[in-house]
Enzyme design. Sequence first.
Site, PDB file in Angstrom:
ATOM      1  N   LYS A  73      38.402  39.616  39.686  1.00 58.39           N
ATOM      2  CA  LYS A  73      39.757  39.275  40.146  1.00 58.39           C
ATOM      3  C   LYS A  73      39.862  37.853  40.701  1.00 58.39           C
ATOM      4  CE  LYS A  73      41.250  43.985  40.617  1.00 58.39           C
ATOM      5  NZ  LYS A  73      41.840  45.075  41.397  1.00 58.39           N
ATOM      6  N   ASP A 111      48.230  44.749  42.957  1.00 61.69           N
ATOM      7  CA  ASP A 111      47.492  45.764  43.724  1.00 61.69           C
ATOM      8  C   ASP A 111      48.188  46.087  45.045  1.00 61.69           C
ATOM      9  OD1 ASP A 111      45.436  46.316  41.949  1.00 61.69           O
ATOM     10  OD2 ASP A 111      44.070  44.820  42.801  1.00 61.69           O
TER      11      ASP A 111
HETATM   12  P1  NAP Z   1      34.588  43.542  44.211  1.00 61.17           P
HETATM   13  O1  NAP Z   1      35.435  42.334  44.173  1.00 61.17           O
HETATM   14  O2  NAP Z   1      33.314  43.590  43.437  1.00 61.17           O
HETATM   15  O3  NAP Z   1      34.265  43.800  45.782  1.00 61.17           O
HETATM   16  C1  NAP Z   1      33.438  44.849  46.160  1.00 61.17           C
HETATM   17  C2  NAP Z   1      33.577  45.118  47.656  1.00 61.17           C
HETATM   18  O4  NAP Z   1      32.885  46.326  47.952  1.00 61.17           O
HETATM   19  C3  NAP Z   1      32.976  44.058  48.555  1.00 61.17           C
HETATM   20  O5  NAP Z   1      33.695  44.050  49.779  1.00 61.17           O
HETATM   21  C4  NAP Z   1      31.544  44.594  48.763  1.00 61.17           C
HETATM   22  O6  NAP Z   1      30.958  44.142  49.947  1.00 61.17           O
HETATM   23  C5  NAP Z   1      31.833  46.048  48.889  1.00 61.17           C
HETATM   24  N1  NAP Z   1      30.737  46.956  48.526  1.00 61.17           N
HETATM   25  C6  NAP Z   1      30.194  47.126  47.298  1.00 61.17           C
HETATM   26  N2  NAP Z   1      29.270  48.105  47.319  1.00 61.17           N
HETATM   27  C7  NAP Z   1      29.247  48.563  48.606  1.00 61.17           C
HETATM   28  C8  NAP Z   1      28.508  49.559  49.283  1.00 61.17           C
HETATM   29  N3  NAP Z   1      27.606  50.315  48.626  1.00 61.17           N
HETATM   30  N4  NAP Z   1      28.738  49.768  50.607  1.00 61.17           N
HETATM   31  C9  NAP Z   1      29.647  49.018  51.267  1.00 61.17           C
HETATM   32  N5  NAP Z   1      30.377  48.057  50.688  1.00 61.17           N
HETATM   33  C10 NAP Z   1      30.183  47.827  49.367  1.00 61.17           C
HETATM   34  O7  NAP Z   1      35.392  44.853  43.752  1.00 61.17           O
HETATM   35  P2  NAP Z   1      36.973  45.113  43.934  1.00 61.17           P
HETATM   36  O8  NAP Z   1      37.696  44.556  42.774  1.00 61.17           O
HETATM   37  O9  NAP Z   1      37.329  44.674  45.288  1.00 61.17           O
HETATM   38  O10 NAP Z   1      37.057  46.717  43.823  1.00 61.17           O
HETATM   39  C11 NAP Z   1      36.675  47.570  44.900  1.00 61.17           C
HETATM   40  C12 NAP Z   1      37.049  49.027  44.572  1.00 61.17           C
HETATM   41  O11 NAP Z   1      38.468  49.206  44.542  1.00 61.17           O
HETATM   42  C13 NAP Z   1      36.539  49.540  43.241  1.00 61.17           C
HETATM   43  O12 NAP Z   1      36.053  50.858  43.434  1.00 61.17           O
HETATM   44  C14 NAP Z   1      37.769  49.567  42.366  1.00 61.17           C
HETATM   45  O13 NAP Z   1      37.682  50.538  41.340  1.00 61.17           O
HETATM   46  C15 NAP Z   1      38.836  49.938  43.379  1.00 61.17           C
HETATM   47  N6  NAP Z   1      40.214  49.540  42.987  1.00 61.17           N
HETATM   48  C16 NAP Z   1      41.138  50.501  42.761  1.00 61.17           C
HETATM   49  C17 NAP Z   1      42.450  50.132  42.454  1.00 61.17           C
HETATM   50  C18 NAP Z   1      43.501  51.182  42.215  1.00 61.17           C
HETATM   51  O14 NAP Z   1      44.534  50.852  41.658  1.00 61.17           O
HETATM   52  N7  NAP Z   1      43.294  52.402  42.639  1.00 61.17           N
HETATM   53  C19 NAP Z   1      42.797  48.795  42.348  1.00 61.17           C
HETATM   54  C20 NAP Z   1      41.816  47.838  42.610  1.00 61.17           C
HETATM   55  C21 NAP Z   1      40.527  48.216  42.914  1.00 61.17           C
HETATM   56  P3  NAP Z   1      30.095  42.760  49.992  1.00 61.17           P
HETATM   57  O15 NAP Z   1      31.095  41.668  50.173  1.00 61.17           O
HETATM   58  O16 NAP Z   1      29.195  42.954  51.168  1.00 61.17           O
HETATM   59  O17 NAP Z   1      29.359  42.674  48.686  1.00 61.17           O
END
Ligand code: NAP
Length: 291
Positions: A73, A111
């Site tokens: 993103k 989002d």
């Molecule tokens: P991203 O940019 O890769 O960011 C990942 C985030 O999760 C970071 O804050 C990371 O922390 C943290 N993280 C990853 N693994 C972790 C763990 N095991 N324990 C604690 N923190 C952890 O991903 P994103 O785009 O933000 O997406 C995050 C989630 O939201 C995904 O599951 C995605 O499917 C979901 N999502 C859903 C929707 C919807 O419409 N429902 C929309 C958007 C996203 P660090 O900074 O420490 O690495």
Amino acid sequence: MSPGPDMSTDLYAVLGNPVEHSKSPRIHALFAAQCEQRLRYEKRLIARDGFSQGLHAFRAEGGKGCNVTVPFKFEAAAAAAQRLSPRAALAGAANTLGWDDAGVLWADNTDGIGLVRDLARILGRPAPRLLAGFHVLLLGAGGAASGVLGALIEARPAGLDIWNRSADRARDLAARHAEFAARHGVALRAVAEPEAGYRLLINATASSLDGMALSLPNATLHPGVLAYDLMYAARATPFMAQARAAGAAAEDGLGMLVEQAAESFALWRGMRPDTAPVLAAMQTELRGPRD
Ligand code: NAP
């Protein structure tokens, strides 16, 4: 940005890694049928170091627009730096891209509005001042957390804390939104440890995608708290299970997924689908009929 009348099978997709689990193709197929739009919406698995190449390859295939998911993103917003919507610029992250009639790439972020609309449905409160009186904890500082933070601020919670595994990213995210929060009269902080007293916890980390619960102080989860996981699945996610075990209410992000998709669809096609029947269909397809 505004497309003309649909005369062909226009191509859209979701670009991500992983992307296999995505329900976006099904949701957009339901929107297209409802709005009588002829389009295809597919999945594209993009190499983790190959977003720019993947985006150009999709455009070369004839792509009209795409959603962007984990972990691209921020790169998506950077790719369209000259044509960012205000909400994508605030987030520094984009989940919706398109090419205008001159072939210029634009980016937006749906989002936040998707989350806020779903919270309004769950809480049964109107969107303006949706979170008035609520202390909110946002978990995460990645693309999804960045995308929803502006809309959460606009919903005017009494206080908004951000916690992230990597604390410096939470501090950066809070700093990027400090002026916006101040303008809306919202107390925004990055916290090293979640505290007690939150009424709403929003898990915007990828922990549930990894099949992991989060390490949270006991005082954060109890009856009267709503725990919302952006992740969605056939069964309760680890975060939801953790919340319910402590007596809190829990919801997953399927409703947000449908709402953010509807906003993307409206940007691409110039018409807004009715989300209620699509969410009902997706709930049944994912979890089976309700009793
Ligand atoms: P991203 O940019 O890769 O960011 C990942 C985030 O999760 C970071 O804050 C990371 O922390 C943290 N993280 C990853 N693994 C972790 C763990 N095991 N324990 C604690 N923190 C952890 O991903 P994103 O785009 O933000 O997406 C995050 C989630 O939201 C995904 O599951 C995605 O499917 C979901 N999502 C859903 C929707 C919807 O419409 N429902 C929309 C958007 C996203 P660090 O900074 O420490 O690495």
